[in-house]
Write a protein that holds these residues in place. Structure first.
Motif, short mmCIF file in Angstrom:
data_model
loop_
_atom_site.label_atom_id
_atom_site.label_comp_id
_atom_site.label_asym_id
_atom_site.label_seq_id
_atom_site.Cartn_x
_atom_site.Cartn_y
_atom_site.Cartn_z
N SER A 1 18.69 -0.01 -12.48
CA SER A 1 17.19 0.55 -12.59
C SER A 1 16.34 0.24 -11.84
O SER A 1 16.75 -1.18 -10.61
CB SER A 1 16.54 0.20 -13.94
N ALA A 2 15.51 1.00 -11.37
CA ALA A 2 14.64 0.48 -10.36
C ALA A 2 13.41 -0.92 -10.15
O ALA A 2 13.41 -1.66 -11.77
CB ALA A 2 13.48 1.27 -10.00
N MET A 3 13.15 -1.01 -8.89
CA MET A 3 12.62 -2.89 -9.05
C MET A 3 11.37 -2.86 -9.81
O MET A 3 10.50 -1.99 -9.97
CB MET A 3 11.95 -2.96 -7.32
N PRO A 4 11.14 -3.25 -11.31
CA PRO A 4 9.63 -3.45 -12.14
C PRO A 4 8.51 -3.76 -11.22
O PRO A 4 8.02 -3.63 -11.53
CB PRO A 4 10.07 -3.94 -13.00
N ILE A 5 8.78 -4.82 -10.53
CA ILE A 5 7.90 -4.88 -9.51
C ILE A 5 6.84 -4.02 -8.37
O ILE A 5 7.76 -3.78 -7.56
CB ILE A 5 7.59 -6.52 -9.03
N LYS A 6 5.92 -3.77 -8.62
CA LYS A 6 4.78 -3.41 -7.62
C LYS A 6 5.09 -3.87 -6.59
O LYS A 6 4.36 -5.03 -6.08
CB LYS A 6 3.35 -2.28 -8.29
N THR A 7 5.31 -2.69 -5.48
CA THR A 7 5.44 -3.43 -4.46
C THR A 7 4.78 -2.85 -2.86
O THR A 7 4.20 -4.28 -1.77
CB THR A 7 6.50 -3.50 -3.54
N ASP A 8 3.44 -2.34 -3.46
CA ASP A 8 2.74 -1.90 -2.86
C ASP A 8 1.54 -1.95 -3.07
O ASP A 8 0.21 -1.82 -2.49
CB ASP A 8 2.37 -0.12 -2.89
N ILE A 9 0.99 -3.08 -3.74
CA ILE A 9 -0.11 -4.06 -3.73
C ILE A 9 0.10 -5.96 -3.61
O ILE A 9 1.74 -6.13 -3.21
CB ILE A 9 -0.76 -5.11 -4.82
N PRO A 10 -0.94 -6.58 -2.18
CA PRO A 10 -0.45 -8.00 -2.07
C PRO A 10 0.76 -8.50 -2.87
O PRO A 10 -0.59 -8.91 -4.08
CB PRO A 10 -1.49 -8.13 -1.72
N HIS A 11 1.49 -9.25 -2.82
CA HIS A 11 1.98 -10.09 -3.94
C HIS A 11 2.79 -10.95 -3.29
O HIS A 11 3.10 -11.09 -1.60
CB HIS A 11 2.87 -9.29 -5.19
N ARG A 12 3.33 -12.14 -3.77
CA ARG A 12 4.12 -13.35 -3.39
C ARG A 12 5.29 -12.79 -4.12
O ARG A 12 4.82 -13.05 -5.83
CB ARG A 12 3.90 -14.58 -2.67
N HIS A 13 5.87 -13.94 -4.08
CA HIS A 13 7.24 -14.16 -5.83
C HIS A 13 7.90 -15.89 -5.47
O HIS A 13 7.90 -16.41 -4.31
CB HIS A 13 8.06 -13.37 -6.16
N ASN A 14 8.18 -16.37 -6.26
CA ASN A 14 9.40 -17.26 -5.83
C ASN A 14 10.50 -17.56 -5.34
O ASN A 14 11.41 -18.25 -6.07
CB ASN A 14 9.11 -18.19 -7.17
N PHE A 15 11.19 -16.37 -4.95
CA PHE A 15 12.41 -16.08 -4.82
C PHE A 15 12.12 -15.17 -3.77
O PHE A 15 11.89 -14.85 -3.13
CB PHE A 15 13.86 -15.36 -5.99
N PHE A 16 14.09 -15.60 -3.70
CA PHE A 16 14.22 -14.50 -1.49
C PHE A 16 14.19 -13.07 -1.86
O PHE A 16 14.94 -12.95 -3.16
CB PHE A 16 15.38 -15.33 -0.58
N GLU A 17 13.61 -12.73 -0.92
CA GLU A 17 13.89 -10.78 -1.11
C GLU A 17 14.82 -9.92 0.44
O GLU A 17 14.35 -10.76 1.01
CB GLU A 17 12.85 -10.03 -1.50
N ILE A 18 15.42 -9.36 0.00
CA ILE A 18 16.04 -8.09 1.34
C ILE A 18 15.98 -7.01 1.16
O ILE A 18 16.72 -6.41 -0.53
CB ILE A 18 17.68 -8.49 1.13
N PHE A 19 15.05 -6.46 1.96
CA PHE A 19 15.36 -4.99 1.78
C PHE A 19 15.94 -4.13 2.74
O PHE A 19 15.96 -4.46 3.50
CB PHE A 19 13.42 -4.50 2.00
N GLN B 1 6.05 -16.30 0.40
CA GLN B 1 4.60 -15.25 1.86
C GLN B 1 4.03 -13.84 0.71
O GLN B 1 5.21 -13.77 0.16
CB GLN B 1 6.80 -14.63 2.49
N VAL B 2 3.61 -14.29 1.52
CA VAL B 2 2.44 -12.90 0.90
C VAL B 2 2.80 -11.19 2.44
O VAL B 2 2.69 -10.95 2.78
CB VAL B 2 0.65 -13.13 1.10
N HIS B 3 3.23 -10.84 1.02
CA HIS B 3 3.43 -9.34 1.42
C HIS B 3 3.30 -8.12 0.87
O HIS B 3 2.97 -8.08 -0.42
CB HIS B 3 5.14 -9.25 2.29
N LEU B 4 3.61 -6.77 1.37
CA LEU B 4 3.20 -5.43 0.39
C LEU B 4 3.97 -4.50 1.33
O LEU B 4 4.17 -4.61 2.27
CB LEU B 4 1.46 -5.09 0.38
N LEU B 5 4.02 -3.31 0.57
CA LEU B 5 5.44 -2.24 1.37
C LEU B 5 4.71 -0.79 0.69
O LEU B 5 4.50 -0.57 -0.41
CB LEU B 5 6.59 -2.97 1.03
#
Length: 334
Positions: free
Chosen positions: A68-86, A116-120
């Motif tokens: 399934s697709a990523m359930p977290i919206k990545t197009d708004i500013p957010h951060r998380h407590n895990f590492f992420e690789i795009f 880190q705070v990011h958005l895509l």
């Protein structure tokens, strides 16, 4: 009661103009809440706690069997407590990470560390994968493997959190991800350890590519460099509550003077400056991405006196917190 305002990023798709009085920044309207959303690794309803997930981008999710697709919206500013690789095999867009904007060109890989705070934002649909994994997965039976923060693209000092891929690089990455996908779908008791092995292979391969593309980033196992990295790691864990260098020096079993010398030698700044810069980075994030007042931000960051917070912010940035917020809005407003 939750209060909302909006940030606007011109030219970014999928956004609308807000009502009168909304905040404007650099073009796309995004909801500003009282706090920056912080996410954990999404947990499937059918399984116990997991510390690794792989998702296709939404534009290709319908084509991926069993994923399934990523359930977290990545197009708004957010951060998380895990590492992420795009991993971007196709598509085009922009990736904003802590006040820096990086173009997304395919094929390439972008790296995000916890906090880190990011958005895509996409201009052409992305095809590829998002890998989410915890510190615990990497630390499990680590037995001599370096800490994740020692990898150049996860280092707190990283200035280029991405690598570009050639066709040969892409083919290698695709094979590794295909093996991870197959193993994830099987859900065997050994899957966690196998996934960790594939992840290690992927990260070490990416480190090799990173060092080829950034020759000056070469690995240095010098004790001073390791000590400085450990200090930065401790800052990430404790900066909100602990504002004194002595706390960190005690945790490292060295004197504050020794820690200052190491930081000055390796990073060009004293230990106290690094700590204060990290605290003020968080303040800037909250000023830009949240609706918190400067007094609320001061108390959130455990300044006992909000006026002292304002003075030290102005001394380091040349303007007050409210002026910084206004300047950022005006800078990006078109």
């Amino acid at each position: 009661m939750r209060l909302f305002s909006y940030i606007y990023f011109p030219g970014w798709p999928g956004t609308r103009r807000p009502a009168f009085g909304a905040r404007t920044i650099s073009g796309a309207y995004l909801p500003m809440t009282h706090h920056i959303p912080t996410y954990e690794i999404p947990q499937p309803s059918w399984a116990q706690a997991v510390d690794f997930q792989i998702y296709p981008f939404k534009s290709q999710a319908a084509l991926e069997e069993g994923l399934s697709a990523m359930p977290i919206k990545t197009d708004i500013p957010h951060r998380h407590n895990f590492f992420e690789i795009f991993v971007f095999f196709q598509g085009k867009g922009m990736h904003m990470i802590d006040f820096q904007t990086y173009p997304v060109a395919s094929p390439s890989i972008h790296f995000i560390s916890p906090g880190q705070v990011h958005l895509l934002s996409s201009q052409l649909p992305f095809h590829g994968y998002v890998l989410a994994f915890s510190q615990q997965l990497w630390d499990h039976k680590r037995s001599g493997d370096r800490a994740l923060s020692h990898l150049p693209f996860f280092s707190p000092f990283c200035q280029q959190p991405f690598i570009d891929l050639t066709a040969e690089n892409q083919a290698y990455i695709e094979r590794v991800l295909q093996n991870i996908r197959i193993d994830q779908l099987q859900a065997h008791p050994s899957s966690r350890e196998i996934t960790r092995s594939y992840l290690k292979a992927l990260l070490l391969y990416c480190e090799r590519l990173y060092e080829q593309q950034s020759p000056d980033s070469g690995r240095d196992e010098d004790r001073s460099v390791a000590l400085a990295a450990h200090y930065q790691s401790l800052i990430e864990q404790h900066f909100i509550l602990q504002h004194q260098v002595k706390f960190y020096a005690d945790a490292l079993h060295i004197s504050p003077d020794h820690l200052n010398r190491v930081c000055k030698q390796v990073l060009g700044q004293k230990a106290g400056e690094l700590l204060l810069n990290r605290i003020l980075l968080e303040a800037k994030r909250l000023l830009l991405y949240s609706a918190m007042t400067q007094k609320e931000i001061a108390y959130h960051l455990h300044f006992k006196d909000p006026s002292y917070f304002c003075r030290i912010f102005k001394r380091k940035n040349g303007c007050s917190p409210l002026s910084f917020r206004q300047q950022m809005q005006e800078k990006y407003h078109r």
